[in-house]
Design an enzyme around this catalytic site. Structure first.
Site, PDB file in Angstrom:
ATOM      1  N   ARG A  87       0.868  -1.173   0.000  1.00 32.74           N
ATOM      2  CA  ARG A  87       0.000   0.000   0.000  1.00 32.74           C
ATOM      3  C   ARG A  87       0.907   1.225   0.000  1.00 32.74           C
ATOM      4  O   ARG A  87       1.991   1.205   0.613  1.00 32.74           O
ATOM      5  CB  ARG A  87      -0.884   0.033   1.253  1.00 32.74           C
ATOM      6  CG  ARG A  87      -2.039  -0.945   1.236  1.00 32.74           C
ATOM      7  CD  ARG A  87      -3.070  -0.623   0.162  1.00 32.74           C
ATOM      8  NE  ARG A  87      -4.236  -1.491   0.207  1.00 32.74           N
ATOM      9  CZ  ARG A  87      -4.399  -2.590  -0.522  1.00 32.74           C
ATOM     10  NH1 ARG A  87      -3.446  -2.969  -1.370  1.00 32.74           N
ATOM     11  NH2 ARG A  87      -5.503  -3.291  -0.442  1.00 32.74           N
TER      12      ARG A  87
ATOM     13  N   HIS B 280      -2.027   0.416  -9.716  1.00 23.99           N
ATOM     14  CA  HIS B 280      -2.533  -0.602  -8.781  1.00 23.99           C
ATOM     15  C   HIS B 280      -3.081  -1.818  -9.564  1.00 23.99           C
ATOM     16  O   HIS B 280      -4.247  -2.177  -9.441  1.00 23.99           O
ATOM     17  CB  HIS B 280      -3.623  -0.009  -7.862  1.00 23.99           C
ATOM     18  CG  HIS B 280      -3.799  -0.789  -6.584  1.00 23.99           C
ATOM     19  ND1 HIS B 280      -4.091  -0.212  -5.377  1.00 23.99           N
ATOM     20  CD2 HIS B 280      -3.749  -2.126  -6.330  1.00 23.99           C
ATOM     21  CE1 HIS B 280      -4.207  -1.140  -4.449  1.00 23.99           C
ATOM     22  NE2 HIS B 280      -3.993  -2.317  -5.004  1.00 23.99           N
TER      23      HIS B 280
ATOM     24  N   GLU C 246      -4.459   7.500  -4.547  1.00 29.59           N
ATOM     25  CA  GLU C 246      -4.827   6.788  -5.786  1.00 29.59           C
ATOM     26  C   GLU C 246      -6.196   7.250  -6.242  1.00 29.59           C
ATOM     27  O   GLU C 246      -7.088   7.395  -5.396  1.00 29.59           O
ATOM     28  CB  GLU C 246      -4.842   5.273  -5.539  1.00 29.59           C
ATOM     29  CG  GLU C 246      -3.447   4.737  -5.265  1.00 29.59           C
ATOM     30  CD  GLU C 246      -3.408   3.230  -5.001  1.00 29.59           C
ATOM     31  OE1 GLU C 246      -4.412   2.545  -5.281  1.00 29.59           O
ATOM     32  OE2 GLU C 246      -2.390   2.744  -4.509  1.00 29.59           O
TER      33      GLU C 246
HETATM   34  C1  DGY Z   1      -6.228  -6.172  -2.702  1.00 30.92           C
HETATM   35  O1  DGY Z   1      -6.929  -7.134  -2.979  1.00 30.92           O
HETATM   36  O2  DGY Z   1      -6.148  -5.698  -1.568  1.00 30.92           O
HETATM   37  C2  DGY Z   1      -5.471  -5.568  -3.829  1.00 30.92           C
HETATM   38  O3  DGY Z   1      -4.704  -4.487  -3.447  1.00 30.92           O
HETATM   39  C3  DGY Z   1      -6.410  -5.183  -4.923  1.00 30.92           C
HETATM   40  O4  DGY Z   1      -5.699  -5.389  -6.107  1.00 30.92           O
END
Ligand code: DGY
Length: 321
Positions: free
Chosen positions: A237, A285, A266
């Site tokens: 993240r 992402h 984002e």
């Molecule tokens: C998640 O599933 O948490 C991912 O970051 C989405 O792609």
């Protein structure tokens, strides 16, 4: 009376039909201008919510007194206040496992793209600059045989370690809040303190979930511990890294480069300084974003939701009570 479910992410037709056979479905398009208003209107009657990428704070939850299950189409649950949901006796479910390999592929894509300057040099060719054979100014750095440091040795970290050790002959180091004997035995991964890992690795890949203890984990002090020729890859993240400190380290040549799939904000603003840096590969992402994996995640989320609404214990229940 059927239970009522609000779906705020597009589902494939077969999954939508499967859901509609068992519950009353209201679909909300959060990209539409009235999306949030329509969600608010639907919340008072909702027993279940199914979607992703929406921070679900108390202001929205207060509108949903009948809510029983929030089924997230994600593995990460940082968009939710888990303690608040538990207090309200609302089940939170997520979709681990099905995205592990695809997300590890994304990590490796960023390692390779950053090391071999794939995006920068592909753009250079497209812009008409390739007139003679390449010299050292355009060389990248090897991946095979180097040292990969993985911070967060969960499922995705393990899948990265497998790729690194078996496919690229890399030495694998890891830092995690627990030792992982399996990863040590299978991939030859070696445990290190955070500081030691940062000092030894040629590639540092972040795979930790975002939490109070990982927010800002990599700041100026940690970046200063990395080798100047090292590359940072973030598939966790954005807020795990202090982005301003990273920009400074990349600008000053303190780090060779970064491969980033996640950002503090984002979508990444078009005027982000990261986009001015040739040594940054930035992707939107895409961690789990393949047709197959997103369908598998949505299927898992539908199953979690139906199990929870049926009064069963969902397989991927984040806050069991
Ligand atoms: C998640 O599933 O948490 C991912 O970051 C989405 O792609």
């Amino acid at each position: 009376m059927n239970k009522r479910v609000v779906v705020y992410k597009t589902l494939s037709q077969p999954l939508l039909e499967r859901l509609q056979q068992q519950v009353d479905v209201t679909q909300v398009d959060l990209n539409a201008s009235d999306g949030l208003a329509r969600l608010r209107d639907a919340l008072p009657d909702a027993h279940g919510l199914l979607g992703a990428s929406l921070p679900l704070g108390s202001a929205l939850l207060d509108l949903a007194p009948n809510l029983q299950v929030v089924s997230s189409i994600s593995v990460g649950v940082d968009n939710y206040d888990v303690a608040d949901l538990t207090r309200r006796r609302v089940m939170l479910t997520h979709t681990p496992d099905v995205l592990t390999e695809t997300t590890a592929d994304t990590g490796f894509a960023l390692i390779l793209a950053s090391a071999r300057r794939v995006v920068e040099l592909a753009n250079w060719v497209r812009d008409g600059h390739w007139h003679k054979s390449l010299g050292p100014a355009h060389f990248g750095t090897d991946v095979q045989g180097k040292t990969l440091g993985i911070i967060g040795m969960g499922r995705i970290g393990d899948a990265l370690a497998r790729r690194a050790a078996a496919g690229f002959g890399m030495r694998v180091l890891y830092h995690s809040n627990q030792r992982k004997p399996d990863a040590e035995a299978r991939h030859g991964a070696r445990f290190r303190s955070l500081e030691a890992l940062l000092g030894e690795a040629d590639f540092v890949c972040l795979t930790v979930p975002l939490s109070a203890s990982t927010e800002g984990l990599i700041g100026a002090r940690e970046l200063a511990l990395m080798k100047p020729e090292a590359i940072l890859v973030n598939i966790a993240r954005g807020r795990v890294v202090d982005e301003a400190a990273l920009i400074e380290a990349l600008r000053s040549g303190r780090l060779r480069g970064a491969g980033l799939d996640v950002f503090e904000q984002e979508p990444l603003p078009a005027d982000s300084p990261l986009l001015q840096l040739a040594n940054v590969v930035a992707t939107p992402h895409i961690g789990s974003a393949t047709h197959e994996t997103r369908e598998a995640m949505a299927r898992c989320a539908v199953e979690n939701l139906l199990e929870g609404l049926a009064g069963e214990r969902p397989r991927h229940w984040v806050n069991p009570f």
